[in-house]
Write a protein that holds these residues in place. Sequence first.
Motif, PDB file in Angstrom:
ATOM      1  N   GLU A   1      -1.191 -14.707 -18.542  1.00 39.85           N
ATOM      2  CA  GLU A   1      -0.350 -14.798 -17.348  1.00 39.85           C
ATOM      3  C   GLU A   1       0.412 -13.497 -17.124  1.00 39.85           C
ATOM      4  O   GLU A   1       0.588 -13.060 -15.973  1.00 39.85           O
ATOM      5  CB  GLU A   1       0.630 -15.967 -17.473  1.00 39.85           C
ATOM      6  CG  GLU A   1       1.514 -16.118 -16.247  1.00 39.85           C
ATOM      7  CD  GLU A   1       2.350 -17.386 -16.253  1.00 39.85           C
ATOM      8  OE1 GLU A   1       3.346 -17.427 -15.502  1.00 39.85           O
ATOM      9  OE2 GLU A   1       2.010 -18.341 -16.984  1.00 39.85           O
TER      10      GLU A   1
ATOM     11  N   LEU B   1      -3.613 -18.104 -11.146  1.00 43.95           N
ATOM     12  CA  LEU B   1      -3.846 -18.985 -12.287  1.00 43.95           C
ATOM     13  C   LEU B   1      -4.659 -20.210 -11.908  1.00 43.95           C
ATOM     14  O   LEU B   1      -5.496 -20.684 -12.687  1.00 43.95           O
ATOM     15  CB  LEU B   1      -2.500 -19.418 -12.888  1.00 43.95           C
ATOM     16  CG  LEU B   1      -1.734 -18.344 -13.661  1.00 43.95           C
ATOM     17  CD1 LEU B   1      -0.322 -18.828 -13.979  1.00 43.95           C
ATOM     18  CD2 LEU B   1      -2.463 -17.982 -14.950  1.00 43.95           C
ATOM     19  N   THR B   2      -4.427 -20.732 -10.709  1.00 48.92           N
ATOM     20  CA  THR B   2      -5.157 -21.925 -10.264  1.00 48.92           C
ATOM     21  C   THR B   2      -6.625 -21.609  -9.994  1.00 48.92           C
ATOM     22  O   THR B   2      -7.516 -22.356 -10.395  1.00 48.92           O
ATOM     23  CB  THR B   2      -4.509 -22.508  -8.998  1.00 48.92           C
ATOM     24  OG1 THR B   2      -3.150 -22.878  -9.299  1.00 48.92           O
ATOM     25  CG2 THR B   2      -5.261 -23.743  -8.519  1.00 48.92           C
ATOM     26  N   LEU B   3      -6.879 -20.485  -9.335  1.00 53.46           N
ATOM     27  CA  LEU B   3      -8.254 -20.141  -8.975  1.00 53.46           C
ATOM     28  C   LEU B   3      -9.133 -19.853 -10.189  1.00 53.46           C
ATOM     29  O   LEU B   3     -10.350 -20.052 -10.126  1.00 53.46           O
ATOM     30  CB  LEU B   3      -8.262 -18.926  -8.039  1.00 53.46           C
ATOM     31  CG  LEU B   3      -7.795 -19.197  -6.604  1.00 53.46           C
ATOM     32  CD1 LEU B   3      -7.666 -17.878  -5.828  1.00 53.46           C
ATOM     33  CD2 LEU B   3      -8.748 -20.133  -5.883  1.00 53.46           C
TER      34      LEU B   3
ATOM     35  N   LEU C   1      -8.962 -21.368 -13.133  1.00 54.75           N
ATOM     36  CA  LEU C   1      -9.033 -22.483 -14.076  1.00 54.75           C
ATOM     37  C   LEU C   1     -10.477 -22.675 -14.555  1.00 54.75           C
ATOM     38  O   LEU C   1     -11.415 -22.657 -13.749  1.00 54.75           O
ATOM     39  CB  LEU C   1      -8.545 -23.773 -13.414  1.00 54.75           C
ATOM     40  CG  LEU C   1      -7.036 -23.924 -13.252  1.00 54.75           C
ATOM     41  CD1 LEU C   1      -6.724 -25.147 -12.397  1.00 54.75           C
ATOM     42  CD2 LEU C   1      -6.345 -24.028 -14.610  1.00 54.75           C
TER      43      LEU C   1
ATOM     44  N   GLN D   1      -6.318 -15.619  -0.132  1.00 51.84           N
ATOM     45  CA  GLN D   1      -5.085 -16.316  -0.495  1.00 51.84           C
ATOM     46  C   GLN D   1      -3.938 -15.359  -0.798  1.00 51.84           C
ATOM     47  O   GLN D   1      -2.778 -15.663  -0.506  1.00 51.84           O
ATOM     48  CB  GLN D   1      -5.338 -17.202  -1.725  1.00 51.84           C
ATOM     49  CG  GLN D   1      -6.325 -18.325  -1.504  1.00 51.84           C
ATOM     50  CD  GLN D   1      -5.818 -19.370  -0.524  1.00 51.84           C
ATOM     51  OE1 GLN D   1      -4.614 -19.579  -0.383  1.00 51.84           O
ATOM     52  NE2 GLN D   1      -6.734 -20.024   0.165  1.00 51.84           N
TER      53      GLN D   1
ATOM     54  N   ASP E   1       0.838 -18.054  -9.199  1.00 57.72           N
ATOM     55  CA  ASP E   1       0.416 -19.465  -9.156  1.00 57.72           C
ATOM     56  C   ASP E   1      -0.999 -19.601  -8.599  1.00 57.72           C
ATOM     57  O   ASP E   1      -1.836 -20.343  -9.141  1.00 57.72           O
ATOM     58  CB  ASP E   1       1.388 -20.279  -8.288  1.00 57.72           C
ATOM     59  CG  ASP E   1       2.765 -20.422  -8.909  1.00 57.72           C
ATOM     60  OD1 ASP E   1       2.890 -20.177 -10.131  1.00 57.72           O
ATOM     61  OD2 ASP E   1       3.707 -20.768  -8.175  1.00 57.72           O
ATOM     62  N   VAL E   2      -1.271 -18.884  -7.514  1.00 57.13           N
ATOM     63  CA  VAL E   2      -2.595 -18.939  -6.891  1.00 57.13           C
ATOM     64  C   VAL E   2      -3.651 -18.386  -7.844  1.00 57.13           C
ATOM     65  O   VAL E   2      -4.715 -18.973  -8.039  1.00 57.13           O
ATOM     66  CB  VAL E   2      -2.595 -18.142  -5.565  1.00 57.13           C
ATOM     67  CG1 VAL E   2      -4.015 -17.927  -5.055  1.00 57.13           C
ATOM     68  CG2 VAL E   2      -1.768 -18.881  -4.512  1.00 57.13           C
TER      69      VAL E   2
END
Length: 216
Positions: free
Chosen positions: A138, A166-168, A170, A199, A163-164
């Motif tokens: 991170e 880290l989510t993408l 996964l 994004q 946040d974006v």
Amino acid sequence: MAVKREGPSHRQRQALATKEQIAAAGRKLFAERGYVATAITAIAEEADIPVPTIYSAFGNKAAILKGITRQAIAQLDVSRQHEQAREDTDPVRGLRRAAGLQREQFEAMYDVIAVTLEAVRTDAEIAEDLSRIMASRERAFRRHIEAIAEHLAPGTTVDDGVDVYLTLVLPEIYRSLVLERGWSPDRYEAWLADNFVHQLLGAAQAAPAAAGTENS
């Protein structure tokens, strides 16, 4: 006067070769059977190395998995590649390089990632190690977002960007698209890159990239 030798001794090279042999056997069995179902005795049999030697080399099963993980990360030279993507003067190109790195990581070590995610449910030592790895990951992502902060889409903060990001990335998304839905790694990389750009930087930046990959 005795000449001082440089590099590892013969004994050290033998010890390293033994650890690599154990790690290779462990990685194979973890992928085939799962972390919980793989016993040290099975790794010993696969590696053709006595059980006491395995305990002497690593200590326990968690240490074997941690060694496998660190070896896989080191071979990819992840830190250097993240730095190169972050330092690219073109934010779009830098994000696309980051998508390529993520694709490369999943292709090279998704088996290790999957085993680790299984292991954390039963092994506190692995859970703690994974927490450290994820925190480091991170921080690397955050440094990239901070480097392109002035180019972020209106209203998007650095925290939003992290946040974006880290989510993408996964592993569940990679598993779903590539391993379960049959996407090619190329298609996954293009999808991830387009979403990074759209994004994080906004639709205006994403439009030219999307046009370039529409017919691929």
